[in-house]
Design a protein around this motif. Structure first.
Motif, short mmCIF file in Angstrom:
data_model
loop_
_atom_site.label_atom_id
_atom_site.label_comp_id
_atom_site.label_asym_id
_atom_site.label_seq_id
_atom_site.Cartn_x
_atom_site.Cartn_y
_atom_site.Cartn_z
N GLY A 72 0.82 -1.21 0.00
CA GLY A 72 0.00 0.00 0.00
C GLY A 72 0.85 1.26 0.00
N ALA A 73 1.95 1.23 0.75
CA ALA A 73 2.86 2.39 0.77
C ALA A 73 3.50 2.62 -0.59
CB ALA A 73 3.94 2.19 1.84
N ILE A 74 3.87 1.53 -1.26
CA ILE A 74 4.44 1.65 -2.61
C ILE A 74 3.40 2.22 -3.57
CG2 ILE A 74 5.34 0.32 -4.57
CD1 ILE A 74 6.56 -1.60 -2.42
N PHE A 75 2.18 1.71 -3.50
CA PHE A 75 1.10 2.21 -4.36
C PHE A 75 0.85 3.70 -4.12
CE2 PHE A 75 -3.43 3.22 -4.80
CZ PHE A 75 -3.59 2.99 -6.15
N CYS A 76 0.78 4.10 -2.85
CA CYS A 76 0.54 5.52 -2.54
C CYS A 76 1.73 6.39 -2.96
CB CYS A 76 0.24 5.69 -1.06
SG CYS A 76 -1.38 5.07 -0.60
N GLY A 77 2.93 5.82 -2.93
CA GLY A 77 4.10 6.55 -3.40
C GLY A 77 4.04 6.83 -4.89
N VAL A 78 3.61 5.83 -5.64
CA VAL A 78 3.44 6.04 -7.09
C VAL A 78 2.34 7.07 -7.33
CG1 VAL A 78 2.76 4.91 -9.24
CG2 VAL A 78 4.33 3.75 -7.68
N TRP A 79 1.27 6.99 -6.57
CA TRP A 79 0.18 7.96 -6.67
C TRP A 79 0.70 9.38 -6.37
CZ3 TRP A 79 -4.39 7.94 -2.65
CH2 TRP A 79 -5.33 8.91 -3.00
N ALA A 80 1.54 9.51 -5.35
CA ALA A 80 2.10 10.82 -5.00
C ALA A 80 3.03 11.33 -6.10
CB ALA A 80 2.84 10.73 -3.67
N MET A 81 3.80 10.42 -6.70
CA MET A 81 4.69 10.85 -7.81
C MET A 81 3.85 11.35 -8.99
SD MET A 81 7.79 10.48 -6.81
CE MET A 81 8.85 10.31 -8.21
N LEU A 82 2.75 10.67 -9.27
CA LEU A 82 1.86 11.14 -10.34
C LEU A 82 1.24 12.49 -9.98
CD1 LEU A 82 0.14 7.77 -11.29
CD2 LEU A 82 1.82 9.04 -12.63
N ALA A 83 0.94 12.68 -8.69
CA ALA A 83 0.40 13.98 -8.24
C ALA A 83 1.43 15.09 -8.43
CB ALA A 83 -0.03 13.90 -6.79
N ILE A 84 2.71 14.79 -8.15
CA ILE A 84 3.77 15.79 -8.38
C ILE A 84 3.85 16.13 -9.86
CG2 ILE A 84 6.27 16.12 -8.40
CD1 ILE A 84 6.41 14.80 -5.71
N SER A 85 3.76 15.11 -10.72
CA SER A 85 3.78 15.37 -12.16
C SER A 85 2.61 16.26 -12.57
CB SER A 85 3.72 14.06 -12.94
OG SER A 85 4.83 13.26 -12.66
N GLY A 86 1.44 15.98 -12.00
CA GLY A 86 0.27 16.80 -12.31
C GLY A 86 0.44 18.23 -11.85
N ILE A 87 1.05 18.42 -10.69
CA ILE A 87 1.28 19.77 -10.17
C ILE A 87 2.27 20.51 -11.05
CG2 ILE A 87 2.33 21.03 -8.25
CD1 ILE A 87 1.02 18.94 -6.39
N ILE A 88 3.32 19.83 -11.47
CA ILE A 88 4.33 20.48 -12.31
C ILE A 88 3.74 20.88 -13.66
CG2 ILE A 88 6.46 20.07 -13.62
CD1 ILE A 88 7.41 18.38 -11.23
N PHE A 89 2.99 19.97 -14.26
CA PHE A 89 2.46 20.26 -15.59
C PHE A 89 1.23 21.16 -15.58
CE2 PHE A 89 4.83 16.29 -16.58
CZ PHE A 89 5.76 16.88 -17.41
N SER A 90 0.60 21.34 -14.42
CA SER A 90 -0.53 22.26 -14.36
C SER A 90 -0.07 23.71 -14.30
CB SER A 90 -1.41 21.95 -13.15
OG SER A 90 -0.74 22.32 -11.96
#
Length: 126
Positions: A72-90
């Motif tokens: 679950g921690a690994i899954f949430c880490g990938v989710w957080a990395m995708l959120a960072i990508s979304g923040i950068i590209f927004s």
């Protein structure tokens, strides 16, 4: 220091922290899966003149729960990395957004819980 530089530094720091927790979770998961076979460690029961496994089924449940929490921690880490990508590209460059806070806090909570239960497993076995 300009705003864009501090935003880049904050994003890089958040990315590094998330990546570190993913790496630790993956490493603990891999090592514990490698040594999870019950029959590797047998203890001689002199009273009954048999060998029995050191790790019981109840002990294995602690280990299995910690595996689920680390996954679950690994899954949430990938989710957080995708959120960072979304923040950068927004273009907002604001890492204090809840789209990053939720997966990051979940990742930390799952990792710490998994670590506590993993330590409990080690304590029960020894």
């Amino acid at each position: 220091m300009s705003t864009s530089t501090s935003a880049k530094d904050a994003t890089a720091t958040a990315k590094d922290a998330i990546t570190s927790v993913i790496t630790l979770s993956s490493g603990i998961l891999a090592i514990s899966l490698t040594f999870s076979k019950r029959d590797w460690v047998l203890v001689e029961d002199k009273a009954n003149k048999v060998e029995k496994p050191l790790v019981t089924d109840a002990d294995l449940q602690y280990l299995q729960i910690s595996w689920i929490l680390f996954l679950g921690a690994i899954f949430c880490g990938v989710w957080a990395m995708l959120a960072i990508s979304g923040i950068i590209f927004s273009g907002t460059k604001n890492i204090n957004d809840w789209s990053l806070r939720i997966p990051w806090l979940l990742q930390l909570g799952l990792f710490i819980s998994g670590l506590v239960i993993f330590v409990m497993f080690g304590y029960r076995v020894t």
